[in-house]
Design a protein around this motif. Structure first.
Motif, PDB file in Angstrom:
ATOM      1  N   LYS A 115      -7.950   7.297   0.003  1.00 23.20           N
ATOM      2  CA  LYS A 115      -7.391   8.609  -0.308  1.00 23.20           C
ATOM      3  C   LYS A 115      -5.892   8.497  -0.520  1.00 23.20           C
ATOM      4  N   PRO A 116      -5.350   9.381  -1.375  1.00 19.52           N
ATOM      5  CA  PRO A 116      -3.894   9.378  -1.540  1.00 19.52           C
ATOM      6  C   PRO A 116      -3.224   9.914  -0.282  1.00 19.52           C
ATOM      7  N   ILE A 117      -2.017   9.439  -0.032  1.00 22.16           N
ATOM      8  CA  ILE A 117      -1.215   9.947   1.079  1.00 22.16           C
ATOM      9  C   ILE A 117      -0.655  11.289   0.608  1.00 22.16           C
ATOM     10  N   SER A 118      -0.927  12.342   1.366  1.00 17.86           N
ATOM     11  CA  SER A 118      -0.582  13.681   0.876  1.00 17.86           C
ATOM     12  C   SER A 118       0.433  14.419   1.737  1.00 17.86           C
ATOM     13  N   GLU A 119       0.928  13.809   2.795  1.00 15.74           N
ATOM     14  CA  GLU A 119       1.887  14.480   3.666  1.00 15.74           C
ATOM     15  C   GLU A 119       3.162  14.824   2.892  1.00 15.74           C
ATOM     16  N   LYS A 120       3.717  15.991   3.194  1.00 14.23           N
ATOM     17  CA  LYS A 120       4.940  16.447   2.518  1.00 14.23           C
ATOM     18  C   LYS A 120       6.176  16.240   3.385  1.00 14.23           C
ATOM     19  N   GLN A 121       5.982  15.767   4.610  1.00  8.86           N
ATOM     20  CA  GLN A 121       7.093  15.459   5.515  1.00  8.86           C
ATOM     21  C   GLN A 121       7.178  13.941   5.628  1.00  8.86           C
ATOM     22  N   THR A 141      12.085  16.357   4.296  1.00  3.37           N
ATOM     23  CA  THR A 141      11.063  16.924   3.410  1.00  3.37           C
ATOM     24  C   THR A 141      11.010  16.084   2.137  1.00  3.37           C
ATOM     25  N   ILE A 142       9.828  15.759   1.689  1.00  2.00           N
ATOM     26  CA  ILE A 142       9.676  14.978   0.462  1.00  2.00           C
ATOM     27  C   ILE A 142       9.922  15.889  -0.730  1.00  2.00           C
ATOM     28  N   LEU A 143      10.893  15.507  -1.551  1.00  2.00           N
ATOM     29  CA  LEU A 143      11.249  16.295  -2.729  1.00  2.00           C
ATOM     30  C   LEU A 143      10.501  15.820  -3.972  1.00  2.00           C
ATOM     31  N   GLU A 144      10.295  14.512  -4.050  1.00  8.86           N
ATOM     32  CA  GLU A 144       9.644  13.950  -5.236  1.00  8.86           C
ATOM     33  C   GLU A 144       8.917  12.669  -4.844  1.00  8.86           C
ATOM     34  N   GLU A 145       7.769  12.468  -5.464  1.00  5.51           N
ATOM     35  CA  GLU A 145       7.005  11.244  -5.230  1.00  5.51           C
ATOM     36  C   GLU A 145       7.084  10.410  -6.506  1.00  5.51           C
ATOM     37  N   PHE A 146       7.664   9.217  -6.398  1.00  8.19           N
ATOM     38  CA  PHE A 146       7.802   8.342  -7.557  1.00  8.19           C
ATOM     39  C   PHE A 146       6.536   7.534  -7.803  1.00  8.19           C
ATOM     40  N   GLN A 147       5.897   7.127  -6.708  1.00  8.79           N
ATOM     41  CA  GLN A 147       4.653   6.356  -6.816  1.00  8.79           C
ATOM     42  C   GLN A 147       3.751   6.773  -5.666  1.00  8.79           C
ATOM     43  N   LYS A 148       2.528   7.106  -6.017  1.00  5.09           N
ATOM     44  CA  LYS A 148       1.571   7.583  -5.026  1.00  5.09           C
ATOM     45  C   LYS A 148       1.175   6.462  -4.080  1.00  5.09           C
ATOM     46  N   GLY A 149       1.049   6.817  -2.817  1.00  8.77           N
ATOM     47  CA  GLY A 149       0.585   5.869  -1.818  1.00  8.77           C
ATOM     48  C   GLY A 149      -0.878   6.140  -1.500  1.00  8.77           C
ATOM     49  N   TYR A 150      -1.563   5.128  -0.955  1.00  7.01           N
ATOM     50  CA  TYR A 150      -2.990   5.268  -0.653  1.00  7.01           C
ATOM     51  C   TYR A 150      -3.294   4.710   0.726  1.00  7.01           C
ATOM     52  N   LYS A 151      -4.318   5.291   1.350  1.00  5.38           N
ATOM     53  CA  LYS A 151      -4.754   4.836   2.666  1.00  5.38           C
ATOM     54  C   LYS A 151      -6.270   4.829   2.723  1.00  5.38           C
ATOM     55  N   LYS A 152      -6.769   4.000   3.604  1.00  4.32           N
ATOM     56  CA  LYS A 152      -8.206   3.952   3.894  1.00  4.32           C
ATOM     57  C   LYS A 152      -8.303   4.122   5.400  1.00  4.32           C
ATOM     58  N   GLY A 153      -8.736   5.299   5.820  1.00  5.24           N
ATOM     59  CA  GLY A 153      -8.715   5.605   7.244  1.00  5.24           C
ATOM     60  C   GLY A 153      -7.271   5.637   7.700  1.00  5.24           C
ATOM     61  N   ILE A 157      -2.789   1.249   2.397  1.00  2.60           N
ATOM     62  CA  ILE A 157      -3.000   0.269   1.326  1.00  2.60           C
ATOM     63  C   ILE A 157      -1.691   0.060   0.566  1.00  2.60           C
ATOM     64  N   ARG A 158      -1.029   1.198   0.268  1.00  3.13           N
ATOM     65  CA  ARG A 158       0.284   1.136  -0.379  1.00  3.13           C
ATOM     66  C   ARG A 158       1.070   2.361   0.076  1.00  3.13           C
ATOM     67  N   HIS A 159       2.334   2.148   0.442  1.00  5.02           N
ATOM     68  CA  HIS A 159       3.201   3.243   0.874  1.00  5.02           C
ATOM     69  C   HIS A 159       3.594   4.097  -0.333  1.00  5.02           C
ATOM     70  N   SER A 160       3.758   5.400  -0.118  1.00  7.37           N
ATOM     71  CA  SER A 160       4.279   6.289  -1.162  1.00  7.37           C
ATOM     72  C   SER A 160       5.767   6.006  -1.321  1.00  7.37           C
ATOM     73  N   LYS A 161       6.231   5.955  -2.554  1.00  7.11           N
ATOM     74  CA  LYS A 161       7.661   5.784  -2.828  1.00  7.11           C
ATOM     75  C   LYS A 161       8.203   7.176  -3.140  1.00  7.11           C
ATOM     76  N   VAL A 162       9.175   7.624  -2.321  1.00  8.61           N
ATOM     77  CA  VAL A 162       9.578   9.028  -2.383  1.00  8.61           C
ATOM     78  C   VAL A 162      11.088   9.229  -2.366  1.00  8.61           C
ATOM     79  N   LYS A 163      11.473  10.464  -2.756  1.00  9.81           N
ATOM     80  CA  LYS A 163      12.845  10.956  -2.590  1.00  9.81           C
ATOM     81  C   LYS A 163      12.736  12.055  -1.541  1.00  9.81           C
ATOM     82  N   ILE A 164      13.619  12.013  -0.520  1.00  7.42           N
ATOM     83  CA  ILE A 164      13.548  13.016   0.540  1.00  7.42           C
ATOM     84  C   ILE A 164      14.841  13.828   0.616  1.00  7.42           C
ATOM     85  N   SER A 165      14.728  14.957   1.263  1.00  2.90           N
ATOM     86  CA  SER A 165      15.880  15.825   1.484  1.00  2.90           C
ATOM     87  C   SER A 165      16.707  15.286   2.640  1.00  2.90           C
TER      88      SER A 165
END
Length: 182
Positions: A115-121, A141-153, A157-165
């Motif tokens: 599943k994609p990582i969906s947390e906004k914090q 707070t996550i302002l923008e997601e540059f690359q989606k991250g994924y997890k299994k349980g 699998i891959r961390h989300s690459k983000v811009k935060i406030s």
């Protein structure tokens, strides 16, 4: 008779030494067998782990074969020397083909409970911060997601690459205006 008893006692000692030597040899042989059994066990476990990893790789590849088939099927329909009408048809077919491949890939991940990582914090265990920016939103707070991250349980699998406030920056003038007049 005393002589016989003395001889019997002296005869007992030589018999004890070979028995002790035999026991020692038996223990040594037992230790060697246990060592060999343990080495064989280690090799068998390593082989089983290697086989399990290979089976997993094959299963993942097997799941992506329909996606490969879809790409190959789409490539068959690409015209050699396209006309404007061909390009319009091709554009529509490519769009449908990409949507199909996207759905297949997504279904493959869903079947594996990825599943994609969906947390906004911001969470340092799930996100990688590439940028920080001042914003009206609370710090972290996550302002923008540059690359989606994924997890299994719980496994990432891959961390989300983000811009935060980084929160709201207080202006130097605003601080002075809040000071009481002296």
């Amino acid at each position: 008779m005393l002589n016989q008893q003395k001889m019997a006692k002296t005869n007992d000692k030589p018999q004890e030494q070979p028995q002790e030597a035999n026991k020692e040899a038996e223990y040594k042989e037992l230790v060697q067998r246990l060592q060999a059994d343990f080495e064989n066990y280690k090799k068998r476990v390593e082989r089983e782990i290697s086989d399990a990893k290979e089976a997993t790789r094959i299963e993942v590849l097997r799941k992506f074969l329909p996606v490969l088939d879809s790409f190959e099927q789409a490539m068959k329909f690409m015209p050699k020397q396209p006309t404007v009408e061909d390009l319009k048809k091709e554009n529509e077919q490519l769009k449908k083909g990409f949507e199909l491949v996207y759905r297949q890939i997504k279904a493959t991940f869903e079947s594996e409970d990825v599943k994609p990582i969906s947390e906004k914090q911001f969470d340092p265990y799930k996100h990688e911060v590439l940028m920080q920016e001042e914003s009206e939103k609370p710090e972290g707070t996550i302002l923008e997601e540059f690359q989606k991250g994924y997890k299994k349980g719980d496994a990432i699998i891959r961390h989300s690459k983000v811009k935060i406030s980084s929160g709201v920056k207080k202006d130097a003038n605003a601080k002075q205006n809040n000071l009481p007049n002296a």
